[in-house]
Write a protein that holds these residues in place. Sequence first.
Motif, PDB file in Angstrom:
ATOM      1  N   ARG A  70     113.265  38.078  80.163  1.00  0.00           N
ATOM      2  CA  ARG A  70     113.350  39.420  80.742  1.00  0.00           C
ATOM      3  C   ARG A  70     111.989  39.862  81.285  1.00  0.00           C
ATOM      4  O   ARG A  70     111.929  40.606  82.267  1.00  0.00           O
ATOM      5  CB  ARG A  70     113.875  40.430  79.724  1.00  0.00           C
ATOM      6  N   LEU A  71     110.909  39.429  80.659  1.00  0.00           N
ATOM      7  CA  LEU A  71     109.576  39.716  81.178  1.00  0.00           C
ATOM      8  C   LEU A  71     109.406  39.102  82.566  1.00  0.00           C
ATOM      9  O   LEU A  71     108.890  39.741  83.488  1.00  0.00           O
ATOM     10  CB  LEU A  71     108.521  39.168  80.212  1.00  0.00           C
ATOM     11  N   ARG A  72     109.890  37.871  82.725  1.00  0.00           N
ATOM     12  CA  ARG A  72     109.804  37.204  84.031  1.00  0.00           C
ATOM     13  C   ARG A  72     110.696  37.874  85.067  1.00  0.00           C
ATOM     14  O   ARG A  72     110.492  37.710  86.274  1.00  0.00           O
ATOM     15  CB  ARG A  72     110.204  35.724  83.903  1.00  0.00           C
ATOM     16  N   ALA A  73     111.690  38.643  84.601  1.00  0.00           N
ATOM     17  CA  ALA A  73     112.628  39.319  85.510  1.00  0.00           C
ATOM     18  C   ALA A  73     112.158  40.705  85.921  1.00  0.00           C
ATOM     19  O   ALA A  73     112.836  41.378  86.703  1.00  0.00           O
ATOM     20  CB  ALA A  73     114.006  39.404  84.868  1.00  0.00           C
ATOM     21  N   THR A  74     111.009  41.158  85.418  1.00  0.00           N
ATOM     22  CA  THR A  74     110.494  42.467  85.845  1.00  0.00           C
ATOM     23  C   THR A  74     110.043  42.399  87.292  1.00  0.00           C
ATOM     24  O   THR A  74     109.725  41.324  87.820  1.00  0.00           O
ATOM     25  CB  THR A  74     109.313  42.909  84.961  1.00  0.00           C
ATOM     26  N   GLY A  75     110.008  43.560  87.923  1.00  0.00           N
ATOM     27  CA  GLY A  75     109.592  43.605  89.314  1.00  0.00           C
ATOM     28  C   GLY A  75     108.184  43.098  89.511  1.00  0.00           C
ATOM     29  O   GLY A  75     107.884  42.374  90.470  1.00  0.00           O
ATOM     30  N   GLY A  76     107.285  43.458  88.590  1.00  0.00           N
ATOM     31  CA  GLY A  76     105.905  43.024  88.711  1.00  0.00           C
ATOM     32  C   GLY A  76     105.765  41.512  88.656  1.00  0.00           C
ATOM     33  O   GLY A  76     105.014  40.913  89.430  1.00  0.00           O
ATOM     34  N   ALA A  77     106.492  40.878  87.735  1.00  0.00           N
ATOM     35  CA  ALA A  77     106.425  39.422  87.596  1.00  0.00           C
ATOM     36  C   ALA A  77     106.971  38.713  88.827  1.00  0.00           C
ATOM     37  O   ALA A  77     106.585  37.580  89.117  1.00  0.00           O
ATOM     38  CB  ALA A  77     107.189  38.976  86.353  1.00  0.00           C
ATOM     39  N   GLY A  78     107.843  39.396  89.557  1.00  0.00           N
ATOM     40  CA  GLY A  78     108.489  38.760  90.695  1.00  0.00           C
ATOM     41  C   GLY A  78     107.657  38.682  91.954  1.00  0.00           C
ATOM     42  O   GLY A  78     108.049  38.005  92.907  1.00  0.00           O
TER      43      GLY A  78
END
Length: 358
Positions: free
Chosen positions: A80-88
């Motif tokens: 879910r951390l990788r799915a945040t907008g910032g991570a994207g």
Amino acid sequence: MYVRPEHDQWSFVEARSRAYDGAIVAAKHLAPYPPGHQSFGKPADRLARAVLAAQRTLVVDPGTPQLSSRAVTRYASAARLRATGGAGVVSLPATPATVVNTVIRDRFVDAVMDDQRLASEVAPPYFEPRSRQDAAHRRNMQMLRRVISVQGVQRPVAFLQVTRARLIAGLVTELARDYAATGVERVYLRVRGGGEQADAAGMRAWLAAVDAFMTLGVELFPDCVGRLGPVLVHAGAAGFSTGTMFFRSAPQALLSRDGGGGGQAVSVESHRGWREVERESAEAAALGPCPMPSCPVGRAADPSLDDLREHRLHTLDRLAREAVVQDTTTLIRSLRASAQPRAGVWADVLAERARRIA
């Protein structure tokens, strides 16, 4: 007092809202559930929506220091951390070097701001600094200025995360002036491994950090500090956050493989102050009724786990409200009366501080 809810506590935060003033929700807990997750397909932002439904202040922590872990691309717990907008919008792991380019950095900031669109405050991404001169601190200041320049109706704030060793070394007090120079009015401070288990050195460093920011007119809001929070509020902190079981100290690890904070059992927060007792112990049975009239702790034979969680919150909230108006001598006496060794250490540090001020 703000609560740090766990990822699945949406029912609790909506039903037990009388126990807290606001909630700090990790941005990853607003991101989509991955395939295979037990909540896959359910509304991803239901924890944040529950806080809003309870008519409490919502703060979203970008949680971006975790993106710098080399394990962020491997751990299933980070899905879910990788799915945040910032991570994207950045390559992972994300480091200060990742966002040297202004265009990339602004895109990162804007995506992280969008992750916080439901909140009343908005914070930039942040990295964990090692010194005032390092790249992480420079990027943090650049990203904070970006938020301040483009924010709309949301109040701009900042998150600052350091290790316990760097807190004790004085890094937070050293950085205070740079944060004040941006015009930001509130900073949420997270100390890895440095919450309610603070020893004498940690307590002195927390107090110095509160003093440094308060002197400069910036609110310092300790995050994940448990029962240390009321003592810091007495010293001038703007408030504090705690979890109902976990999140009473920021995790020591930057990113956990299991995504959690361990497997401790729910204990009973003593309403006599400054300590917890085991649920099934004779000491718990002898506590007597909680001062909160509607609280079943000390009244019902078998309070539920959520009763115990709410009891912890309103007990710490009561201690904080008392600490605001207490003189230091009275607070020291209360800490020592608990017979809890850690509280006794805090009392000694407060007494030392009072002598120095006098």
